[in-house]
Design a protein around this motif. Structure first.
Motif, PDB file in Angstrom:
ATOM      1  N   TRP A   1      32.327  94.229  61.344  1.00 50.53           N
ATOM      2  CA  TRP A   1      32.051  95.545  61.911  1.00 50.53           C
ATOM      3  C   TRP A   1      33.257  96.460  62.085  1.00 50.53           C
ATOM      4  O   TRP A   1      33.103  97.637  62.389  1.00 50.53           O
ATOM      5  CB  TRP A   1      31.315  95.418  63.250  1.00 50.53           C
ATOM      6  CG  TRP A   1      31.919  94.474  64.238  1.00 50.53           C
ATOM      7  CD1 TRP A   1      31.556  93.186  64.440  1.00 50.53           C
ATOM      8  CD2 TRP A   1      32.988  94.729  65.167  1.00 50.53           C
ATOM      9  NE1 TRP A   1      32.337  92.615  65.431  1.00 50.53           N
ATOM     10  CE2 TRP A   1      33.219  93.545  65.900  1.00 50.53           C
ATOM     11  CE3 TRP A   1      33.774  95.848  65.442  1.00 50.53           C
ATOM     12  CZ2 TRP A   1      34.194  93.435  66.879  1.00 50.53           C
ATOM     13  CZ3 TRP A   1      34.741  95.746  66.431  1.00 50.53           C
ATOM     14  CH2 TRP A   1      34.939  94.548  67.129  1.00 50.53           C
TER      15      TRP A   1
ATOM     16  N   GLN B   1      33.334  99.718  59.694  1.00 50.85           N
ATOM     17  CA  GLN B   1      32.346 100.728  60.102  1.00 50.85           C
ATOM     18  C   GLN B   1      32.738 101.402  61.421  1.00 50.85           C
ATOM     19  O   GLN B   1      32.545 102.606  61.592  1.00 50.85           O
ATOM     20  CB  GLN B   1      30.951 100.089  60.229  1.00 50.85           C
ATOM     21  CG  GLN B   1      30.373  99.611  58.924  1.00 50.85           C
ATOM     22  CD  GLN B   1      30.931  98.265  58.445  1.00 50.85           C
ATOM     23  OE1 GLN B   1      31.582  97.527  59.191  1.00 50.85           O
ATOM     24  NE2 GLN B   1      30.694  97.963  57.173  1.00 50.85           N
TER      25      GLN B   1
ATOM     26  N   GLU C   1      35.393 103.912  60.592  1.00 52.39           N
ATOM     27  CA  GLU C   1      34.811 105.037  59.850  1.00 52.39           C
ATOM     28  C   GLU C   1      34.038 105.962  60.789  1.00 52.39           C
ATOM     29  O   GLU C   1      34.097 107.186  60.635  1.00 52.39           O
ATOM     30  CB  GLU C   1      33.931 104.523  58.710  1.00 52.39           C
ATOM     31  CG  GLU C   1      34.764 103.951  57.577  1.00 52.39           C
ATOM     32  CD  GLU C   1      33.960 103.351  56.439  1.00 52.39           C
ATOM     33  OE1 GLU C   1      34.527 103.256  55.334  1.00 52.39           O
ATOM     34  OE2 GLU C   1      32.776 102.968  56.633  1.00 52.39           O
ATOM     35  N   ARG C   2      33.354 105.417  61.770  1.00 53.04           N
ATOM     36  CA  ARG C   2      32.671 106.267  62.763  1.00 53.04           C
ATOM     37  C   ARG C   2      33.682 107.096  63.546  1.00 53.04           C
ATOM     38  O   ARG C   2      33.360 108.183  64.027  1.00 53.04           O
ATOM     39  CB  ARG C   2      31.837 105.417  63.727  1.00 53.04           C
ATOM     40  CG  ARG C   2      30.532 104.924  63.161  1.00 53.04           C
ATOM     41  CD  ARG C   2      29.621 104.323  64.235  1.00 53.04           C
ATOM     42  NE  ARG C   2      30.226 103.270  65.020  1.00 53.04           N
ATOM     43  CZ  ARG C   2      30.241 101.979  64.695  1.00 53.04           C
ATOM     44  NH1 ARG C   2      29.686 101.578  63.566  1.00 53.04           N
ATOM     45  NH2 ARG C   2      30.819 101.091  65.487  1.00 53.04           N
TER      46      ARG C   2
END
Length: 169
Positions: free
Chosen positions: A129, A132, A135-136
């Motif tokens: 995770w 991601q 990237e968020r």
């Protein structure tokens, strides 16, 4: 109950060892050979001394930490500040403290103090995770590296910082 952002010093090292070790549990399970994952007191003290290690504390308790590298080969290669050793005390994960610390370091240290318009970090493709999550937060993959010690594919991620420059009156 005030939150304080500050640079760590050697007196924080013992508490940082505990937080980093517990936060990097999954990294060890995944078989990644990141120095922070098995850091002992001497390595944490070295990190605090040779780099700029920042933390967020509340009521004297350290909740999160991140290091701005001062000699990393990645920053030398890209010309962009590089952060590493990001950890949140697992007792406080999911409460936004890690994001607050990253926001503060990105804005006040990297952008305002250093005058940099971007920041980089690295993570492993096989982590379930982290890619991601970053990237968020606005980070984008821009380089792939083969990890050392069998870590597999690593991503170098970059975030463009868009803060207004502070003006001193």
């Amino acid at each position: 109950m005030s939150e304080v952002f500050r640079q760590a010093d050697l007196k924080d090292a013992e508490q940082l060892v505990d937080i980093i070790y517990r936060a990097y549990h999954l990294i060890r399970e995944l078989g990644l050979h990141w120095p922070a994952a098995t850091a002992d007191l001497a390595l944490v003290q070295e990190n605090v001394t040779l780099n700029e290690c920042y933390l967020l504390e509340k009521d004297g308790v350290i909740l999160a930490t991140v290091t701005l590298s001062k000699g990393d080969e990645i920053s030398q290669r890209t010309g962009i500040p590089f952060v590493k050793w990001f950890a949140v005390d697992p007792n406080y994960s999911g409460q936004g403290y890690g994001g607050k610390l990253l926001d503060w370091v990105e804005e006040h240290i990297i952008h305002d103090r250093l005058g940099a318009s971007a920041v980089t970090l690295a993570t492993a493709k096989k982590h379930p995770w982290l890619v991601q999550m970053y990237e968020r937060r606005g980070y984008e993959r821009f380089m792939e590296l083969e990890g050392r010690d069998g870590d597999g594919l690593m991503y170098l991620l970059k975030k463009t910082l868009q803060y207004k420059q502070q003006t001193i009156q």
